[in-house]
Design a protein around this motif. Structure first.
Motif, short mmCIF file in Angstrom:
data_model
loop_
_atom_site.label_atom_id
_atom_site.label_comp_id
_atom_site.label_asym_id
_atom_site.label_seq_id
_atom_site.Cartn_x
_atom_site.Cartn_y
_atom_site.Cartn_z
N PHE A 108 26.38 15.12 0.50
CA PHE A 108 27.75 14.66 0.71
C PHE A 108 28.47 14.66 -0.63
O PHE A 108 27.92 14.23 -1.64
N ASN A 109 29.72 15.13 -0.62
CA ASN A 109 30.55 15.12 -1.82
C ASN A 109 31.95 14.65 -1.45
O ASN A 109 32.40 14.84 -0.31
N ILE A 110 32.62 14.03 -2.41
CA ILE A 110 33.99 13.59 -2.18
C ILE A 110 34.87 14.14 -3.29
O ILE A 110 34.48 14.17 -4.45
N PHE A 111 36.04 14.63 -2.90
CA PHE A 111 36.95 15.21 -3.87
C PHE A 111 38.39 15.05 -3.38
O PHE A 111 38.61 14.94 -2.16
N PRO A 112 39.39 14.98 -4.27
CA PRO A 112 39.20 14.82 -5.71
C PRO A 112 38.69 13.42 -6.02
O PRO A 112 38.96 12.48 -5.27
N ASN A 113 37.99 13.26 -7.09
CA ASN A 113 37.46 11.96 -7.48
C ASN A 113 37.33 11.91 -9.00
O ASN A 113 36.48 12.62 -9.55
N PRO A 114 38.20 11.17 -9.68
CA PRO A 114 39.18 10.21 -9.19
C PRO A 114 40.36 10.87 -8.46
O PRO A 114 40.62 12.05 -8.64
N SER A 115 41.08 10.04 -7.68
CA SER A 115 42.27 10.49 -6.97
C SER A 115 43.45 9.64 -7.41
O SER A 115 43.32 8.43 -7.58
N SER A 116 44.59 10.29 -7.58
CA SER A 116 45.78 9.54 -7.99
C SER A 116 46.54 8.95 -6.80
O SER A 116 47.26 7.97 -6.95
N ASP A 117 46.37 9.56 -5.61
CA ASP A 117 47.12 9.07 -4.44
C ASP A 117 46.25 8.41 -3.39
O ASP A 117 46.75 7.90 -2.38
N GLY A 118 44.92 8.39 -3.59
CA GLY A 118 44.04 7.75 -2.63
C GLY A 118 43.69 8.60 -1.43
O GLY A 118 43.11 8.10 -0.46
N ILE A 119 44.00 9.90 -1.47
CA ILE A 119 43.65 10.82 -0.39
C ILE A 119 42.43 11.62 -0.83
O ILE A 119 42.48 12.33 -1.84
N TYR A 120 41.35 11.52 -0.07
CA TYR A 120 40.10 12.18 -0.42
C TYR A 120 39.63 13.07 0.74
O TYR A 120 39.99 12.83 1.90
N PHE A 178 31.58 10.61 13.05
CA PHE A 178 31.78 11.79 12.21
C PHE A 178 30.62 12.76 12.42
O PHE A 178 29.46 12.40 12.26
N SER A 179 30.92 14.01 12.78
CA SER A 179 29.86 14.98 13.02
C SER A 179 30.22 16.38 12.51
O SER A 179 29.53 17.34 12.80
N GLY A 180 31.30 16.51 11.76
CA GLY A 180 31.69 17.83 11.27
C GLY A 180 31.19 18.09 9.87
O GLY A 180 30.24 17.48 9.39
N ASP A 181 31.86 19.03 9.19
CA ASP A 181 31.46 19.34 7.82
C ASP A 181 32.42 18.75 6.80
O ASP A 181 32.17 18.82 5.60
N LEU A 220 35.91 14.16 2.27
CA LEU A 220 34.46 14.00 2.24
C LEU A 220 33.84 15.22 2.92
O LEU A 220 34.13 15.50 4.08
N SER A 221 33.01 15.96 2.17
CA SER A 221 32.37 17.15 2.73
C SER A 221 30.89 16.88 2.96
O SER A 221 30.27 16.08 2.26
N ALA A 222 30.33 17.56 3.96
CA ALA A 222 28.92 17.40 4.31
C ALA A 222 28.27 18.76 4.41
O ALA A 222 28.83 19.69 5.01
N GLU A 223 27.08 18.88 3.82
CA GLU A 223 26.28 20.10 3.93
C GLU A 223 24.90 19.74 4.49
O GLU A 223 24.36 18.68 4.19
N ASN A 224 24.33 20.63 5.28
CA ASN A 224 23.00 20.44 5.87
C ASN A 224 22.93 19.17 6.70
O ASN A 224 21.90 18.51 6.76
N PHE A 225 24.04 18.84 7.35
CA PHE A 225 24.11 17.60 8.13
C PHE A 225 24.44 17.94 9.57
O PHE A 225 25.49 18.52 9.85
#
Length: 388
Positions: free
Chosen positions: A312-324, A353-356, A326-331
């Motif tokens: 799992f990864n989250i981007f952008p991080n840090p965020s200036s506007d609070g919009i992120y 949540f069940s997508g990528d 979340l990506s998932a691989e092999n899940f």
């Protein structure tokens, strides 16, 4: 798993319980601390996983990364390990937040050449952060600005092709002083443009004491430079020379059947190209050795027999506007995503949540640090998100 406490609490103070489960019904688990327990600051109750203070004077402000081993009573006995992060503070002062970061630079640049700026934030308003390199700076190749985190070249002749893995500490000026550390990887490329191979940590499993020559698995690596070939060798973690690796293919095989006993081997594998100059990278090959008994499952990971762990990864991080995002691989499961502030209050939740990938909106929340917890059955993963 993560816990926190004030500095110098009385001996016997409860810090928190390490949560673990066993996929084998009716087995019992035992807990012990195997690493990171500086000055024997803590102990753990073998039967329950409760971490307690052992030496009040040793529990000073900072971060303890305890390695906790959970062992079952199956036949053969199996174990898994996880990290218990104990943040020790005073009052409401929290440590800085710093994540692993990467930079690249050509070989042997002039002294003072800028490499990149290490980013860290402090959840306590009005505090300043100072930076220092605490390890990995071979031959003082680099300097870091204490005030800005800017890394520059310190010793041009030491900045040779390869990868420098620096440990950078970010320290605040709160009371008491708090700090956190992260890894900063600097890839140094040759003037001709040769880049190092790309290899990531990988996991395998096998039964105990298999015949010599048994295939365990292939370490997968790639080279960003066309037409180059790669060579593999094991440089660490190969207790009693239990395994060997085929230099040309990366296939790991059993070298000593009697040495492949139940437990976990963490092999360091180096992948070297044939460019000019020669470049290399390293990653870990985790080999879980069992019998009919499965390893216990420590929260924050899948059972060892899982071939590929979810990422799992989250981007952008840090965020200036609070919009992120979340990506998932092999899940391939279904998860619940919960977002907490540092006071432990849940501020948002995403069910089923069940997508990528999924969008997380903290636009209405104040600036600061938030914890995003992903839960799917017995699997739990927590990621820090920073809103600036």
């Amino acid at each position: 798993q993560s816990f926190s406490c004030a500095a110098n609490p009385p001996n016997g103070t409860n810090i928190g319980i390490m949560i673990a489960t066993d996929p084998n019904p009716e087995q019992t688990l035992r807990y012990n601390i195997t690493g990171g327990n500086t000055n024997n600051a803590f102990y753990i109750l073998s039967a329950t996983g409760m971490i307690r203070v052992a030496s009040s004077s040793a529990v000073n402000p900072g971060v303890f990364n305890l390695t906790v081993r959970v062992t079952d009573n199956g036949s053969p006995a199996m174990w898994s390990e996880a990290t218990a992060t104990v943040t020790v503070g005073g009052g409401s002062n929290l440590p800085p937040v710093i994540t692993n970061q990467s930079f690249s630079i050509a070989a042997n640049p002039p002294g003072g050449t800028q490499v990149g700026t290490v980013v860290a934030t402090d959840p306590n308003a009005g505090q300043t952060i100072s930076f220092s390199i605490t390890s990995g700076n071979t031959n003082n190749a680099f300097n870091i600005s204490p005030s800005s985190g800017l890394i520059t070249v310190g010793n041009s002749s030491a900045v040779n092709p390869g990868v420098f893995t620096l440990t950078v500490r970010a320290t605040d000026n709160g009371s008491p002083v708090m700090w956190s550390q992260a890894t900063v990887s600097i890839t140094v490329t040759a003037s001709g443009g040769n880049l190092p191979p790309v290899v990531v940590n990988q996991s395998f499993s096998c039964a105990a004491n298999p015949p010599i020559g048994t295939n365990i698995g292939i370490m997968i690596a790639t080279d960003p430079n066309p037409e180059q070939t790669l060579r593999y060798n094991i440089t660490g973690g190969n207790t009693n020379n239990a395994f060997y690796i085929l230099s040309a293919t990366g296939m790991i095989r059993v070298a000593s059947s009697s040495a492949v006993n139940p437990g976990v081997f963490i092999l360091t594998v180096r992948v070297t190209d044939n460019g000019s100059p020669v470049m290399w990278s390293e990653a870990t090959a985790t080999v879980t050795v069992g019998g009919g008994n499965k390893n216990g499952l420590v929260e924050d990971g899948f059972t060892p027999e899982s071939k590929v762990d979810p990422v799992f990864n989250i981007f952008p991080n840090p965020s200036s506007d609070g919009i992120y995002t979340l990506s998932a691989e092999n899940f391939e499961d279904e998860a619940v995503i919960q977002i907490f502030d540092l006071a432990g209050k849940m501020v948002s939740e995403v069910n089923n949540f069940s997508g990528d990938r999924v969008s997380i909106n903290l636009e209405a929340m104040p600036k600061g640090v938030y914890m995003i917890r992903i839960t799917a059955g017995s699997f739990t993963k927590t990621i820090k998100a920073i809103k600036q």
